[in-house]
Design a protein around this motif. Structure first.
Motif, PDB file in Angstrom:
ATOM      1  N   THR A   1      -0.201  -1.807   0.195  1.00  0.00           N
ATOM      2  CA  THR A   1      -1.446  -2.373   0.706  1.00  0.00           C
ATOM      3  C   THR A   1      -2.648  -1.706   0.055  1.00  0.00           C
ATOM      4  O   THR A   1      -3.634  -2.356  -0.298  1.00  0.00           O
ATOM      5  N   MET A   2      -2.547  -0.358  -0.083  1.00  0.00           N
ATOM      6  CA  MET A   2      -3.641   0.360  -0.737  1.00  0.00           C
ATOM      7  C   MET A   2      -3.805  -0.089  -2.180  1.00  0.00           C
ATOM      8  O   MET A   2      -4.923  -0.309  -2.677  1.00  0.00           O
ATOM      9  N   GLN A   3      -2.699  -0.251  -2.889  1.00  0.00           N
ATOM     10  CA  GLN A   3      -2.751  -0.655  -4.292  1.00  0.00           C
ATOM     11  C   GLN A   3      -3.274  -2.089  -4.439  1.00  0.00           C
ATOM     12  O   GLN A   3      -4.014  -2.401  -5.380  1.00  0.00           O
ATOM     13  N   ALA A   4      -2.952  -2.963  -3.508  1.00  0.00           N
ATOM     14  CA  ALA A   4      -3.470  -4.337  -3.556  1.00  0.00           C
ATOM     15  C   ALA A   4      -4.976  -4.354  -3.367  1.00  0.00           C
ATOM     16  O   ALA A   4      -5.701  -5.122  -4.023  1.00  0.00           O
ATOM     17  N   ALA A   5      -5.475  -3.490  -2.480  1.00  0.00           N
ATOM     18  CA  ALA A   5      -6.923  -3.415  -2.274  1.00  0.00           C
ATOM     19  C   ALA A   5      -7.620  -2.891  -3.515  1.00  0.00           C
ATOM     20  O   ALA A   5      -8.704  -3.361  -3.900  1.00  0.00           O
ATOM     21  N   GLN A   6      -7.002  -1.902  -4.175  1.00  0.00           N
ATOM     22  CA  GLN A   6      -7.597  -1.367  -5.403  1.00  0.00           C
ATOM     23  C   GLN A   6      -7.568  -2.406  -6.532  1.00  0.00           C
ATOM     24  O   GLN A   6      -8.500  -2.486  -7.332  1.00  0.00           O
ATOM     25  N   ALA A   7      -6.510  -3.205  -6.565  1.00  0.00           N
ATOM     26  CA  ALA A   7      -6.423  -4.254  -7.593  1.00  0.00           C
ATOM     27  C   ALA A   7      -7.505  -5.317  -7.391  1.00  0.00           C
ATOM     28  O   ALA A   7      -8.127  -5.814  -8.342  1.00  0.00           O
TER      29      ALA A   7
END
Length: 351
Positions: free
Chosen positions: A136-142
């Motif tokens: 979820t964190m990586q999707a937000a950063q993407a």
């Protein structure tokens, strides 16, 4: 009276009547021969190589011929330049593109702010071991990175529109695209027009801040310098400058401009525009000589000035030029000469 006498009487009466009629006819005066028609008087003559049209007062009044006296005047020495009326539609289109690109930049920046906050919140939650997955964190950063790329693309598009406007029209007009130059707003609203003038200058010549040009029926119109033009004019070579003037000519019109040179003023007269007529591809004006004589003179080396044409030679102060009826005088001058035979309509004139 006997029968024989009666017969003789009736025979004598017709004979006497016939003799009387013959006698009356024989004494009638012979019809007089028609006197020859007088030769018509021509209104056109030639003196010292000049064609003179002569019209009496009655003919002048019927024809509505009017004249005005020329007055001596002075004019600032000028230099002639050429150019055209610039088409500002591309600038208007660039303004629309700029506004659309600016809206895209604003939208991308707003989206980036949201995604940046979301990415930062997820990062903090993940590092604080809150119930949030790394995915979820990586999707937000993407999403944040994607919004950054969109903003950069929108800003590049906006800068491209600005650069295109500056390349085509120069920095002064390019500022109109961004709505930062209210002083020139009349150009896009159609109140003013832009002239692209090729100025014949050398290293020692200053670019005039104000010029004038031939505005057709409006006479001379003033124009003020805006900036140098980044593009040359297709009709002439040389340094090109943009001048702003009140809208008076269609887009693409060729323009004759007059640039003050700062030299001594010239002396001459202004021939009214209504006195000038074109014949044989050249401008002419009729000058009244005496009371009933008119001569056509070439309006040479003229330039538009004060609703007419300024000339330094060929005409003088006090000359009366025909301001109404000049075309009638030209028609009279070009009419074939009338001879006595042509003027007579009687078939006997051919004998």
């Amino acid at each position: 009276m006997s029968t024989l006498g009666k017969r003789l009487l009736f025979a004598i009466i017709p004979t006497t009547a016939a003799l009387g009629a013959w006698g009356w006819l024989s004494y009638q005066p012979a019809p007089s021969l028609a006197s020859p028609a007088p030769a018509p008087t021509s209104r056109v003559s030639s003196e010292s190589g000049l064609t003179i049209v002569t019209l009496d007062d009655a003919t002048q009044n019927r024809s509505g011929i009017e004249t005005d006296a020329l007055v001596a005047t002075k004019r600032q020495a000028e230099q002639t330049a050429y150019g055209s009326v610039l088409d500002l539609q591309p600038l208007i289109d660039l303004q629309a593109r700029y506004r659309a690109a600016a809206a895209e930049v604003a939208s991308a920046r707003a989206a980036l702010d949201v995604s940046a906050q979301e990415a930062e919140r997820n990062r903090v939650l993940f590092h604080d071991h809150i119930n949030i997955s790394q995915k979820t964190m990586q999707a937000a950063q993407a999403a944040w990175s994607a919004d950054q790329a969109k903003l950069q693309s929108a800003e590049a598009n906006l800068e491209g529109v600005r650069a295109s406007a500056q390349q085509q029209f120069g920095s002064q007009l390019a500022s109109l695209v961004a709505g930062k130059n209210t002083a020139l707003a009349g150009l896009l609203e159609g109140q003013d027009m832009m002239l692209r003038i090729v100025v014949p200058v050398d290293d020692s010549t200053l670019i005039p801040q104000q010029i004038s040009f031939d505005g057709g029926a409006r006479g001379r119109v003033a124009a003020r310098l805006v900036s140098a033009s980044p593009q040359s004019d297709p009709i002439a070579e040389g340094p090109t400058f943009l001048y702003r003037a009140p809208a008076s000519l269609p887009v693409g019109s060729k323009v004759i401009a007059f640039l003050p040179t700062g030299q001594q003023q010239g002396s001459g007269v202004v021939i009214p525009r209504t006195a000038v007529l074109w014949f044989g591809g050249q401008p002419w004006a009729y000058v009244q000589q005496g009371k009933n004589r008119f001569v056509r003179r070439l309006v040479d080396d003229q330039s538009p000035h004060d609703g007419g044409y300024f000339v330094e030679g060929g005409f003088g102060a006090g000359d009366r030029v025909v301001t109404r009826g000049a075309q009638l005088l030209l028609s009279e001058e070009q009419r074939p000469p009338v001879t006595a035979a042509a003027a007579c309509k009687d078939p006997e004139c051919d004998d």
